[in-house]
Design an enzyme around this catalytic site. Structure first.
Site, PDB file in Angstrom:
ATOM      1  CG  ASP A  55      37.204  71.279  70.024  1.00 48.10           C
ATOM      2  OD1 ASP A  55      37.128  70.821  69.105  1.00 48.10           O
ATOM      3  OD2 ASP A  55      37.673  72.151  70.392  1.00 48.10           O
ATOM      4  CG  ASP A  56      38.934  68.510  74.346  1.00 45.45           C
ATOM      5  OD1 ASP A  56      39.805  69.102  73.681  1.00 45.45           O
ATOM      6  OD2 ASP A  56      38.377  69.076  75.206  1.00 45.45           O
ATOM      7  CG  HIS A  90      33.920  70.221  74.556  1.00 41.17           C
ATOM      8  ND1 HIS A  90      33.381  71.669  74.275  1.00 41.17           N
ATOM      9  CD2 HIS A  90      35.250  70.637  74.279  1.00 41.17           C
ATOM     10  CE1 HIS A  90      34.206  72.391  74.279  1.00 41.17           C
ATOM     11  NE2 HIS A  90      35.617  71.967  74.368  1.00 41.17           N
TER      12      HIS A  90
END
Length: 706
Positions: free
Chosen positions: A75-76, A227
């Protein structure tokens, strides 16, 4: 066009900064996170189901992954530091993953998104600005999705049907606030992917703990959350290498989501207008970042120049003041020989009488030559009717200020020549103080202390500050460095022999005073500053007049620098000036003023996007340093400090006007334009020393000489 271009440049810069703030989540970003809510309106099958939620057909379903099928999700990102390291580890082990990217990061690092696709990974949306969608309107949700897809289209030329909401976790944590968003997103054609195995790498618990958190039980398949952005991900990278290799040895497969579910790819190629829009978006974002980088570099340059100049002015002006104010200081033998004072005049009827009367009150022997440059308002007649002793009028057809001065030099009787403007008045001691440095035979020219006489208005007060701090303090500095750039037209003195050696006044530039000063330096003459030679000049009283004057000054200075550029490679005095004086003049008088507004641009940017407190503090710090420098300059010139009250406003408004003027001068120079010598409208607002404004002294008597 020259007026329009500065405006267009300013608008473009502001647009780039706004885009940069938007892409960096400094504007329109919403960092709120909603509190937990009840889940009684969430279908039980969803709460007890798998991490893949499909609401596209209006009948919510969820899916689990087959045994020993692992879908790594990150993610991100993409992040320029950590995403390449994650991709390297996955490539090393021939493993694939799903990257849930944000639009902000994809727009800034499109090459990493393209690498993900090229290496067989799958892309999912994670919104553009990473807000909690449960707190947003449907229009904001649509906007987040469309902007995220736009960034993906520009970066990799595809669309995706996978979506992961920010701040999501397990399916059982779906609540009454997030479920309607999931249903709505499904109606837009997206499959929502949460997770059922959380590495909790964002806590940075250590490599071993990340591996334990990410390992499923009993050979189950899982969607694993990790992440690749949002901070230091060194533990994630280290854990990933051991995690993938260890589970591959145990028979686990690392696939994309659609491959693990044996479903069609989530990617759809884009073409046509959609592709062009995406590419244009990514280009603009890249341009905004690069523009901001250039502006930041420019801010660093102007910071060095501004503080360097202020530091030099303070240190060297102290040295100059101590040298010329010490007891018994003399330039050389006292100069008592007569002086010729040249007053070039074109339509100076409103102030020429005061100018001439101030000269005849001089305590030094002088002759006054008023060179009437084709005036149409009776300037010459006014001077002749005064009948003052030692005053001559020389008439010529209008040919410009340099020609008028050369005509005056040809008609002057004496070897020391003082030049002044027709709107300026001298104190009785001005000429005497101005010529004393000629006691040193090395001195070829002397700059006097020009002061603003009409300082009662706000614009006059701003120019008063500029003259005392920006001009006179500068001249002390340049005197010590032996590279005085300009003998002010309002009050300057020259040796006739020095003028003749360099060919007299030239009309090659619009700044004939700067041009002649540079020529004298190159010829080996010293140019010095006489602080006690005070002259009171009439400064422009309207913005339009100020604009015209500074436009001519700025453009003329650029012309003079360009004219004398060969001094950079010359030898002797010319080379010294070219390698010391010319760079200093270029940096302090052209580059620094042009870049100085970046301080205010970033002030505005910081006030809007933050950090507001630090921004205000930094700007006040700069203002304080300038205030100290200005106060010292006023102290040296024995000026009242009350005028410094308007200094903050001057920094905000006046400097911006000077910036636009300088930018316009640059554009004029780059486009090959040429300005004419411009005449300012006089008001006669500057009176004689010791008299009221505009109040002339009584005639001394005598007749004018022709």
């Amino acid at each position: 066009m020259r007026l329009l271009l500065p405006l267009l440049v300013l608008v473009a810069l502001m647009a780039m900064l706004m885009l940069r703030g938007y892409v960096h989540s400094e504007v329109l970003a919403d960092h709120r996170v909603g509190p937990p809510a009840a889940n009684d309106r969430v279908p039980k099958d969803i709460l007890e189901g798998g991490p893949v939620i499909d609401t596209r057909e209006g009948r919510p379903t969820s899916l689990d992954l087959p045994d020993r099928e692992l879908v790594l999700t990150f993610d991100d990102g993409p992040d320029p530091v950590w995403t390449p390291k994650v991709l390297d580890v996955l490539k090393k082990h021939d493993a694939h993953a799903v990257f849930f990217i944000t639009g902000t990061m994809a727009s800034r690092y499109p090459e990493l998104v393209q690498r993900m696709v090229d290496e067989g990974h799958e892309i999912g949306l994670h919104t553009f600005n990473h807000p909690d969608l449960a707190l947003q309107s449907k229009s904001r949700v649509d906007w987040e999705l469309s902007q995220n897809q736009l960034a993906l289209a520009g970066a990799a030329g595809i669309r995706t049907s996978l979506f992961r909401p920010p701040y999501s976790s397990f399916a059982q944590n779906m609540d009454n606030n997030s479920w309607p968003v999931t249903e709505y997103i499904g109606s837009k054609g997206y499959i929502t992917v949460v997770n059922d195995t959380d590495s909790e790498d964002w806590r940075r618990p250590g490599t071993e703990q990340i591996i334990r958190n990410a390992t499923p039980k009993n050979g189950d398949g899982a969607v694993v959350l990790m992440h690749d952005s949002g901070g230091d991900r060194s533990q994630t990278v280290a854990a990933l290498d051991r995690y993938v290799s260890g589970l591959q040895d145990k028979g686990y497969r690392f696939d994309t989501l659609t491959a693990a579910l044996n479903a069609p790819s989530a990617h759809t190629p884009v073409a046509g207008l959609e592709s062009l829009k995406g590419e244009a978006w990514v280009f603009l974002v890249q341009a905004s970042d690069e523009t901001t980088d250039v502006l930041v570099a420019g801010l660093a340059v102007v910071g060095v120049l501004v503080f360097g100049r202020l530091g030099l002015m303070l240190v060297l002006s102290v040295a100059h003041a101590r040298r010329v104010r010490r007891r018994g200081f003399r330039w050389g033998e006292t100069v008592t020989e007569p002086v010729s004072v040249l007053v070039p005049a074109y339509n100076e009827a409103k102030c020429i009488e005061q100018t001439v009367r101030s000269l005849v009150a001089s305590d030094h022997p002088i002759e006054v030559l008023v060179i009437d440059d084709g005036s149409s308002d009776g300037t010459a007649r006014i001077v002749e009717n005064l009948g003052l002793p030692g005053v001559r009028v020389v008439r010529q057809l209008n040919a410009g200020k340099p020609a008028a001065l050369n005509r005056g030099i040809a008609n002057a009787r004496y070897d020391l020549i003082v030049m002044m403007d027709g709107d300026t008045v001298f104190e009785p001691t001005t000429v005497r103080e101005l010529v004393q440095p000629f006691g040193d035979p090395r001195v070829g020219a002397v700059a006097g202390n020009a002061k603003v006489g009409n300082r009662d208005s706000l614009i006059g007060a701003w120019q008063h500050i500029e003259y005392v701090m920006g001009f006179n303090l500068d001249r002390r500095m340049y005197d010590v460095l032996r590279c005085m750039p300009t003998i002010p037209g309002a009050v300057g003195a020259f040796r006739r022999s020095a003028l003749e050696r360099v060919g007299g006044m030239s009309d090659d530039t619009l700044a004939e005073d700067t041009d002649i000063t540079m020529a004298l330096h190159r010829d080996g003459w010293h140019v010095v500053y006489a602080e006690k030679a005070v002259a009171w000049t009439e400064a422009p009283e309207s913005v339009q007049q100020l604009w015209s004057q500074r436009y001519r000054w700025s453009y003329g200075t650029m012309q003079a620098i360009w004219k004398h550029r060969r001094s950079l490679v010359d030898r002797g005095p010319s080379g010294r000036f070219g390698r010391v004086g010319l760079p200093l003049v270029s940096m302090f008088m052209v580059v620094a003023p042009l870049l100085a507004p970046l301080i205010d641009v970033f002030l505005l940017y910081g006030l809007v996007f933050g950090p507001t407190e630090k921004t205000i503090g930094a700007w006040l710090g700069v203002l304080a340093v300038q205030g100290v420098c200005a106060a010292y300059a006023f102290h040296l010139d024995k000026e009242r400090m009350t005028h410094l009250i308007s200094l903050p406003l001057q920094q905000i408004l006046y400097r911006q006007l000077m910036y636009v003027v300088l930018l316009q001068s640059w554009i004029t120079a780059l486009t090959g334009g040429r300005l004419r010598w411009q005449k300012l409208r006089r008001t006669g607002a500057v009176g004689l020393p010791g008299t009221g404004s505009g109040t002339p002294q009584q005639p001394v008597g005598g007749r004018s000489a022709r």
